[in-house]
Design an enzyme around this catalytic site. Structure first.
Site, PDB file in Angstrom:
ATOM      1  N   GLU A 180       0.841  -1.184   0.000  1.00  0.00           N
ATOM      2  CA  GLU A 180       0.000   0.000   0.000  1.00  0.00           C
ATOM      3  C   GLU A 180       0.889   1.251   0.000  1.00  0.00           C
ATOM      4  O   GLU A 180       1.803   1.344   0.787  1.00  0.00           O
ATOM      5  CB  GLU A 180      -0.908   0.017   1.233  1.00  0.00           C
ATOM      6  CG  GLU A 180      -1.997   1.063   1.117  1.00  0.00           C
ATOM      7  CD  GLU A 180      -2.896   1.113   2.365  1.00  0.00           C
ATOM      8  OE1 GLU A 180      -2.392   0.829   3.468  1.00  0.00           O
ATOM      9  OE2 GLU A 180      -4.059   1.447   2.200  1.00  0.00           O
ATOM     10  N   ALA A 314       1.996  -0.561  10.701  1.00  0.00           N
ATOM     11  CA  ALA A 314       1.451  -1.886  10.459  1.00  0.00           C
ATOM     12  C   ALA A 314       0.650  -1.846   9.166  1.00  0.00           C
ATOM     13  O   ALA A 314       0.372  -0.771   8.642  1.00  0.00           O
ATOM     14  CB  ALA A 314       0.551  -2.312  11.616  1.00  0.00           C
ATOM     15  N   GLU A 350      -5.672  -2.503  12.679  1.00  0.00           N
ATOM     16  CA  GLU A 350      -5.486  -3.368  11.500  1.00  0.00           C
ATOM     17  C   GLU A 350      -6.617  -4.377  11.375  1.00  0.00           C
ATOM     18  O   GLU A 350      -7.034  -4.727  10.273  1.00  0.00           O
ATOM     19  CB  GLU A 350      -4.142  -4.100  11.573  1.00  0.00           C
ATOM     20  CG  GLU A 350      -2.922  -3.195  11.677  1.00  0.00           C
ATOM     21  CD  GLU A 350      -2.925  -2.057  10.684  1.00  0.00           C
ATOM     22  OE1 GLU A 350      -3.372  -2.257   9.541  1.00  0.00           O
ATOM     23  OE2 GLU A 350      -2.499  -0.946  11.065  1.00  0.00           O
TER      24      GLU A 350
HETATM   25 ZN   LIG Z   1      -5.073   1.859   8.728  1.00  0.00          ZN
END
Ligand SMILES: [Zn+2]
Length: 905
Positions: A180, A314, A350
């Site tokens: 990402e 994360a 997450e």
């Molecule tokens: Zn996030």
């Protein structure tokens, strides 16, 4: 100006990936509608050019991938074969997809029984700086219908913690991914936009004796003749490319719960013993989230991976969630409370994405605020439900104050903005996206009521499961369950920057009853220009001591008058600080509210302190009024309030106190904290299980006394504890060490730096290592501090650790200038060394610490030329320079008033 971070204890980088990039037309598994205007007709002489909106020219649409990877982390390169089933809407000789740094060795399409050869060339996409688009030119046109693309390639493991990269630890090599926003294209050729959500069949060939992981469970493996083992995995659920993940290495694998689905912790060799707390939090939080959404965890397994070098905090890859190791690996016998809280929060964040982001994916990066805002809102909600003593929600309310400061800058961006390139996708991941997004959702939840809000969220998840959606889809679901116009109200906060302000005045009346007048304006700090104020439709809730229930209504351009009944002794303008706005009271009413602080909730007391400081910066009260308000909180022991007061004291110290008044201000600070010191002490009382609040307040009280007030006794004590820690870190509680060790550097010399380097090198857990690095940034001695900074240019510190070293230097008025001088001297090396994926805002952030005209101008002159051609720097630099200008304006406005106050008291 985010100066309040001078007292930040644990630097937690924003959870989740550093960036983002695309969507196309609505996609589902089976039906793909292509925009007709960009279709390349058969026989076109030229491939379609890059599109201005940053999306791929719509030549074909992927339906399913098969990835065959060969990953040996001990080698500098990896290789693979990517096979993509695509729909070809119209005959075309060209396919444009993504690929970066890939050496393509074979490219072809299979149509029916025939093979059509292709050549692959790379080109730069819209707004890009490196080639990221792969143009396949076919020997003859692909007919409309379906086709299979096949590309063989090899590529280097990335060197900047993005894409597929490798890390060496304890002599062994490990490979991890971080895709990402737009880095899947560095690991395999793909259509790297979030709107393309498809199934993936993955095989990984990895060295014998290593573990290979991806999003889905392994189904089989077999040896090959060349010493590798080929691992096969279940077909994945539909995923966008940015959520695909791999990991290869000789891992420790620790089994947590086995049903209703397995949870495992994955670490580098020998670290498996530090995962018990993470596994406990993971099981508890994923169950709570499933209850909240009323949809069970949507994937067949859940691995949590501790990555030794990781750019973000994360990443929510479904089934293979990756974390910076310091967040996951903590020693249950020895962990400080902020470490445990940060761990729970990042895990909850997450995991919330497994539904919000993974099961339902944003169609394009302009809606990423919803992904991140929701996960940030949910992390506090879930952690509060699990461990109320962590105080996650009130912590978040405190964070919103800092975000409002950023949101009020002229350089601020709207939370929802168009995204036209990889670079813009990356910029969308800033504090506003996370914290303002969360604050707006929290306000909407309070406005609709938590049950209604939850029903709307559940409806949204059910309607959009396994698909892509837009924020408006959530608002439609909320409108449906609430009969309100949520999207309309939310748009005021999402589509423009800025912080509303409510001016409130009340008076006790006779027969007519008491009245409160409210008027909306915009919060603007001193030094900002005089543009007309922005307008919002604002849900406002007011509390007072004469009302049982708070009084709620929406405030718009017109002022509102409400009756209050009996004469109140105080009125609080933003009940529970649920609204995204600041408020202004005149001096007598502010002092009346302060006298009644004991009757207010913790969130309201927090609001009182932070709004008083905001009113100073806006010029609506004098700084001396603030200094009159603060002593009312001398008995306050709620640790978030203590932190907030310490924050304000730190900010006043940095911006409003002249060098000649420093000692008087230090005495003022000692007076605010001295009463709290006996209550917190340096250590937990022997044999007593200490509550979290006390341990957390201890850090703040002692740090404030040591760092801001330079209290000699506190610093002497810190040195004793630090010596003990250096001899044996396990001999001291982590909460005590976290404050003592950095404070002890303030007056120390070169031998202490050597001791800290050894402590970092020999640390038994990541928490101890980070503490040693933070303490290296705390030297007051310029020569020693310079030596510590030089470590940033060596391999002794990992790139992701630079933040721990730089922050403490940047956050102290006396050393920030030194950091700036050091950066200037080493700029060429720093520029090469710090990758965009790590957040180069860290390098230019020091400009924001300049609080004189000369310092600001110097920073502007230097950075505006030296950052030419660097990605990801412009916005952080603009913000930092504007912060510096505001600091100068505040100092020029208020320093004399502070000086007068300190001299007369
Ligand atoms: Zn996030």
């Amino acid at each position: 100006m985010r100066r309040a971070s001078s007292l930040v204890t644990l630097v937690v980088v924003a959870a989740c990936g550093g960036e983002f990039a695309h969507t196309v037309a609505p996609t589902t598994q089976a039906t793909m509608v292509m925009p007709q205007d960009t279709i390349t007709a058969s026989g076109s002489a030229l491939p379609p050019p890059p599109r201005d909106d940053g999306r791929l020219p719509a030549t074909v649409a992927p339906q399913r991938y098969s990835l065959e990877l060969r990953v040996d982390p001990s080698q500098p390169r990896f290789s693979g074969v990517t096979v993509v089933q695509v729909v070809v809407p119209q005959a075309t000789s060209y396919v444009v997809m993504h690929g970066r740094d890939l050496h393509i060795t074979r490219a072809l399409a299979r149509v029916g029984g025939a093979e059509i050869a292709a050549t692959a060339t790379a080109r730069i996409g819209h707004g890009g700086v490196v080639p990221e688009e792969l143009v396949l030119t076919f020997a003859q046109p692909l007919p409309a219908g379906s086709a299979v693309l096949e590309l063989a390639y090899d590529a280097p493991f990335a060197a900047d913690l993005a894409g597929l990269y490798r890390v060496q630890e304890g002599g062994a090599w490990y490979a991890y991914t971080q895709f990402e926003a737009t880095d899947a294209r560095r690991a395999f050729p793909c259509f790297d936009e979030p709107g393309f959500k498809t199934a993936y069949d993955v095989t990984i060939a990895a060295p014998r004796g290593t573990v290979a992981l991806t999003n889905s469970p392994e189904t089989a493996h077999e040896d090959t003749a060349d010493g590798l083992v080929v691992h096969h995995f279940e077909t994945s659920r539909p995923l966008p490319s940015y959520l695909v993940a791999f990991a290869v290495g000789d891992f420790d694998v620790v089994q947590g719960q086995t049903s209703p689905f397995p949870i495992r912790a994955i670490t580098t060799k020998g670290k498996g013993g530090l995962t018990a707390l993470a596994l406990e939090a993971a099981a508890a939080l994923i169950a709570r989230l499933g209850d909240y959404f009323d949809v069970r965890y949507p994937y067949p397994k859940l691995d949590i991976v501790a990555v030794p070098d990781f750019a973000a905090g994360a990443m929510e890859n479904p089934g293979l969630v990756t974390f910076r190791d310091v967040l996951l690996l903590i020693d249950p016998k020895h962990a400080a409370i902020p470490a445990r809280r940060a761990q729970a929060e990042v895990i909850a964040h997450e995991f919330a994405h497994q539904w919000f982001g993974d099961l339902v994916t944003a169609e394009w990066w302009d809606d990423i605020w919803l992904n991140e805002g929701f996960a940030t809102w949910a992390e506090a909600k879930m952690v509060d439900a699990w461990r109320p003593s962590f105080g996650a929600t009130i912590e978040q309310i405190a964070d919103v104050q800092h975000v409002m400061d950023t949101d009020a800058l002229r350089s601020a961006r709207a939370v929802r903005e168009p995204v036209h390139s990889s670079g813009e996708a990356m910029e969308a991941f800033d504090g506003l996206t996370y914290e303002k997004g969360a604050a707006v959702l929290r306000m909407i939840e309070a406005w609709l009521g938590p049950d209604t809000f939850r029903r709307g969220v559940q409806r949204y998840i059910q309607e959009n499961a396994w698909k892509n959606a837009r924020a408006d889809d959530l608002f439609k679901a909320l409108d449906f369950v609430s009969a309100q116009k949520v999207g309309e109200l939310a748009s005021g906060f999402l589509d423009k920057p800025g912080v509303p302000s409510v001016l409130l005045a009340w008076k006790c009346g006779g027969r007519a009853g008491s009245k409160v007048d409210l008027r909306e304006s915009e919060w603007r700090p001193l030094g900002e220009g005089g543009e007309p104020a922005r307008k919002w439709t604002l849900p406002v809730c007011v509390a007072s001591d004469t009302q049982k229930a708070k009084s709620c209504f929406t405030l718009g351009a017109e002022p509102v008058t409400r009756t209050l009944g009996a004469c109140p002794s105080w009125v609080f303008p933003n009940a529970e600080e649920a609204g995204y706005y600041r408020f202004v009271l005149d001096r007598p009413q502010l002092l009346a509210l302060t006298r009644s602080a004991g009757a207010l909730s913790a969130a309201d007391r927090l609001g009182l302190v932070s709004n008083a400081w905001a009113a100073v910066r806006q010029g609506s009260i004098d700084p001396s009024t603030l200094l009159e308000v603060l002593p009312s909180f001398d008995g306050e022991m709620h640790r978030v309030l203590v932190e907030s007061i310490a924050d304000v004291l730190g900010s006043v110290n940095e911006t409003l106190v002249d060098a000649t008044d420093r000692e008087a201000f230090q005495r003022y600070v000692v007076a605010r904290m001295a009463g709290k010191k006996p209550a917190v002490g340096w250590e937990a009382p022997r044999g007593v299980k200490e509550d979290d609040d006390r341990a957390l307040a201890r850090r703040t009280v002692l740090r404030t006394l040591g760092e801001i007030a330079h209290d000699k006794r506190t610093l002497d004590e810190a040195e004793k504890y630090a010596d003990r820690w250096l001899k044996d870190p396990a001999s001291l509680s982590a909460d005590t060490a976290a404050v003592a060790v950095p404070l002890a550097s303030l007056r120390a010399g070169a031998p202490r730096l050597e001791a800290l380097r050894a402590a970092a090198k020999n640390a038994k857990n990541p928490e101890d290592r980070v503490l040693a690095i933070r303490a290296m940034g705390m030297f007051d001695d310029p020569a020693v501090l310079g030596k510590a900074l030089d470590l940033a240019l060596t391999d002794e510190l990992k790139l992701s650790e630079l933040v721990y070293l730089f922050r403490p230097v940047m956050n102290r008025p006396d050393t920030a200038a030194l950091l700036f001088a050091w950066e200037k001297e080493h700029w060429a090396e720093l520029r090469k060394r710090v990758p965009a994926s790590l957040g180069r805002g860290l390098l230019v952030g020091v400009a924001g610490a300049m609080c004189s005209r000369a310092g600001r101008d110097d920073a502007q002159a230097f950075f505006s030329t030296s950052t030419q051609g660097m990605e990801g720097v412009k916005r952080p630099l603009d913000e930092a320079l504007e912060g510096a200008s505001l600091c100068v304006a505040l100092r020029e406005h208020g320093a004399a008033d502070v000086s007068r106050y300190l001299r007369t008291k």
